[in-house]
Design an enzyme around this catalytic site. Structure first.
Site, PDB file in Angstrom:
ATOM      1  N   GLU A  65       0.822  -1.207   0.000  1.00  0.00           N
ATOM      2  CA  GLU A  65       0.000   0.000   0.000  1.00  0.00           C
ATOM      3  C   GLU A  65       0.861   1.263   0.000  1.00  0.00           C
ATOM      4  O   GLU A  65       1.240   1.775   1.057  1.00  0.00           O
ATOM      5  CB  GLU A  65      -0.934   0.036   1.217  1.00  0.00           C
ATOM      6  N   GLU A  70      -6.231  -7.345  -0.766  1.00  0.00           N
ATOM      7  CA  GLU A  70      -6.636  -7.117   0.626  1.00  0.00           C
ATOM      8  C   GLU A  70      -7.946  -6.350   0.666  1.00  0.00           C
ATOM      9  O   GLU A  70      -8.100  -5.336  -0.021  1.00  0.00           O
ATOM     10  CB  GLU A  70      -5.548  -6.326   1.364  1.00  0.00           C
ATOM     11  N   ALA A  85     -11.818   1.168   7.394  1.00  0.00           N
ATOM     12  CA  ALA A  85     -10.417   1.074   6.964  1.00  0.00           C
ATOM     13  C   ALA A  85      -9.450   0.993   8.130  1.00  0.00           C
ATOM     14  O   ALA A  85      -8.333   0.482   7.980  1.00  0.00           O
ATOM     15  CB  ALA A  85     -10.070   2.267   6.079  1.00  0.00           C
ATOM     16  N   LYS A 102      -6.176 -10.517  16.774  1.00  0.00           N
ATOM     17  CA  LYS A 102      -6.134  -9.179  17.345  1.00  0.00           C
ATOM     18  C   LYS A 102      -7.553  -8.724  17.700  1.00  0.00           C
ATOM     19  O   LYS A 102      -8.516  -9.079  17.015  1.00  0.00           O
ATOM     20  CB  LYS A 102      -5.520  -8.211  16.331  1.00  0.00           C
TER      21      LYS A 102
END
Length: 358
Positions: free
Chosen positions: A192, A279, A285, A318
């Site tokens: 990215e 992705e 986001a 996570k």
């Protein structure tokens, strides 16, 4: 030659992996949860579409073989337009515990993934500081993907790769030399980029990395990151890379990126730009905030309409909405439904509905 050679290698590996020392360390989810999703023994949910494997192929790589690009489409060894759906792992240095052969096998057998993505963390105590440690994690995932007949994206997971060109060139040269003979491999040269010029910064970066890859691997797919977190795919229209098997990255998060980003994607597609969503998420986001189920379905329908491959972010435990697993989920797969988050449940159902069971 690559397709024929790889067929026999994958066949041998697949047979070997069926032993008690291979991927069969866990029972499929149906056995773990006690659900009977497979009363007919054909690998399908009884109420789902007839997407089951006919038994003629052992894996998606055996079926699709060498991937390439024709126009704005990814095509298989027979020139048919094909679509991959799968999962991305999390930053390797932070949640590298899921970079295991067992997780890769579980994603193939239970989630019906046809591709996985190994996200090599570059900064933040990643590859730049611990190259051998992080590289071993990538090897583990790539080797497992080859053994299970999956496609695998080797991702340079960086936001400043133009500042790390020397390291990137060396890394991808090593990967291409080691794995270039396998049709399973897809190289993602820059995850990215931020707000930088495609023409003046990103295109020269990709050209340098692609040149090194092509010294060892003449034909496997390469996916190239685009400006602004891999969203400005339209910047490529008049500045395409000079390689026949290059695709361009589009990333989205359904609760943040909506019709405006789909319009940008459609503009690129209509100008013959092949897109690969390496992705995406169903959350905002940030990876958190909220989940937008309606937009998630709209995006999936859009990707199916244009046969765009896509991998979800991410296999991680996570405590955030984009993670597929709840904290403490096993690092060797075998996850019960209670181990999955809302996102994980949604994406697993999507994959099992759309992908074949091999």
């Amino acid at each position: 030659m690559k397709t024929i050679t790889s067929f026999f290698l994958i066949l041998c590996l697949a047979v070997g992996c069926s032993s008690s020392e291979g991927k069969g360390m866990e029972q499929p989810m149906d056995d773990v949860t006690g659900e009977n999703e497979n009363p007919d023994g054909n690998g399908q949910d009884p109420d789902g579409p007839d997407t089951g494997n006919t038994g003629s192929f052992l894996s998606v790589v055996e079926e699709f073989g060498q991937l390439s690009v024709t126009g704005n489409k990814m095509v298989d060894q027979n020139g048919n337009s094909v679509q991959l759906r799968g999962m991305s792992l999390f930053w390797s240095q932070w949640i590298g515990k899921y970079y295991t052969p067992e997780v890769v096998a579980w994603l193939k057998d239970d989630w019906r993934c046809t591709a996985v993505r190994a996200a090599l963390a570059v900064e933040h105590e990643g590859y730049l500081e611990n190259p051998e440690v992080e590289k071993q994690k990538i090897f583990a995932v790539v080797d497992a993907a080859i053994a299970n007949g999956l496609y695998v994206i080797i991702d340079w997971h960086d936001h400043h790769a133009e500042d790390h060109l020397e390291e990137s060139v060396a890394f991808f040269g090593e990967m291409a030399e080691k794995y270039g003979d396998y049709p399973n491999i897809i190289y993602e040269t820059y995850n990215e980029p931020l707000n930088v010029s495609w023409k003046n910064v990103l295109k020269p970066y990709h050209e340098a990395v692609i040149s090194e890859i092509r010294k060892y691997d003449s034909d496997n797919l390469i996916v190239c990151g685009t400006p602004n977190w891999s969203q400005d795919v339209e910047d490529v229209i008049f500045e395409k890379l000079d390689d026949p098997n290059v695709m361009y990255t589009l990333h989205y998060y359904a609760a943040t990126h909506k019709q405006e980003l789909r319009n940008k994607a459609l503009l690129a597609i209509n100008n013959n730009i092949p897109i690969f969503v390496t992705e995406y998420g169903v959350s905002e986001a940030s990876g958190d905030g909220s989940i937008d189920g309606t937009e998630a379905e709209t995006w999936w329908n859009f990707l199916d309409e244009y046969n765009i491959s896509h991998l979800n972010w991410s296999i991680a435990d996570k405590e955030e909405l984009s993670a597929a697993l709840k904290p403490g989920a096993s690092t060797i797969g075998g996850w019960a439904l209670d181990d999955l988050t809302t996102s994980g449940t949604m994406v697993r159902e999507h994959l099992r509905e759309k992908n074949k069971a091999y």
